[in-house]
Design an enzyme around this catalytic site. Sequence first.
Site, short mmCIF file in Angstrom:
data_model
loop_
_atom_site.label_atom_id
_atom_site.label_comp_id
_atom_site.label_asym_id
_atom_site.label_seq_id
_atom_site.Cartn_x
_atom_site.Cartn_y
_atom_site.Cartn_z
N LYS A 45 6.93 -0.77 3.04
CA LYS A 45 7.01 -2.12 3.54
C LYS A 45 8.37 -2.52 4.05
CE LYS A 45 2.55 -3.64 1.66
NZ LYS A 45 2.10 -4.63 0.41
N CYS A 78 7.79 -5.21 -1.92
CA CYS A 78 7.35 -5.37 -3.06
C CYS A 78 5.90 -4.90 -2.88
CB CYS A 78 7.36 -6.56 -4.06
SG CYS A 78 8.95 -6.99 -4.30
N ASP A 79 5.18 -4.29 -3.97
CA ASP A 79 3.69 -4.04 -3.92
C ASP A 79 3.44 -3.74 -5.45
OD1 ASP A 79 1.49 -3.58 -1.68
OD2 ASP A 79 1.03 -2.48 -3.47
N SER A 80 2.36 -4.47 -5.77
CA SER A 80 1.83 -4.59 -7.23
C SER A 80 0.48 -3.87 -6.98
CB SER A 80 1.72 -5.78 -7.81
OG SER A 80 2.75 -6.45 -7.69
#
Length: 206
Positions: free
Chosen positions: A57, A75-77
């Site tokens: 991203k 960010c990624d969760s």
Amino acid sequence: MTDQPRRRLVLASQSPARLNLLRQAGLDPEVIVSGFDEDRLSAPTPAELALALAEAKASVVAAKPEVQGALVIGCDSVLDLDGEALGKPADAEEATARWKAMRGRAGTLQTGHCIYDTASKRYASATASTVVRFGEPTDEEIAAYVASGEPLHVAGAFTLDGRSAPFIEGIDGDHGNVIGISLPTVRRLLGELGVGITQLWTPREK
């Protein structure tokens, strides 16, 4: 000696929670959503998947001509439950099944972070991990929560700063990481790129 101009900051995420946390910390990034298809990536572990998605991203947004010279945060969760990576549930049925599987147990919220410096063409990335201990909501409480629509929009089908908060007994680690971004991790990654987080603070209103 004159102060250096404050670097432009871009958040490659449409998450209001991430934006709010950054603003509370004195940062005010522009939001440019990557549009990256998360289904394109796979990884051996949830932690590696979260990191790969964050890097993807950030790199997509960093390649845009209009952000050149800026610092881009991606960010990624995902929730790691028994080694399975759980992102946003596809529908209400999946959200209900997830909550019935999670209640009374613990999982690890993995958030990948990537900061890309478009000026130097360097990036720094890391995954932050926080253990989440789930309570035991009743079937009726789960049904009501799913009906609210909230779990369909968040990784793991829960969030600490919303209606699921009463169903979470506690966490071990960074609270912000569970919401979507770890500010201590952001500070460390900026440092690796030679940028002090205080250099990015917006002026306080008098």
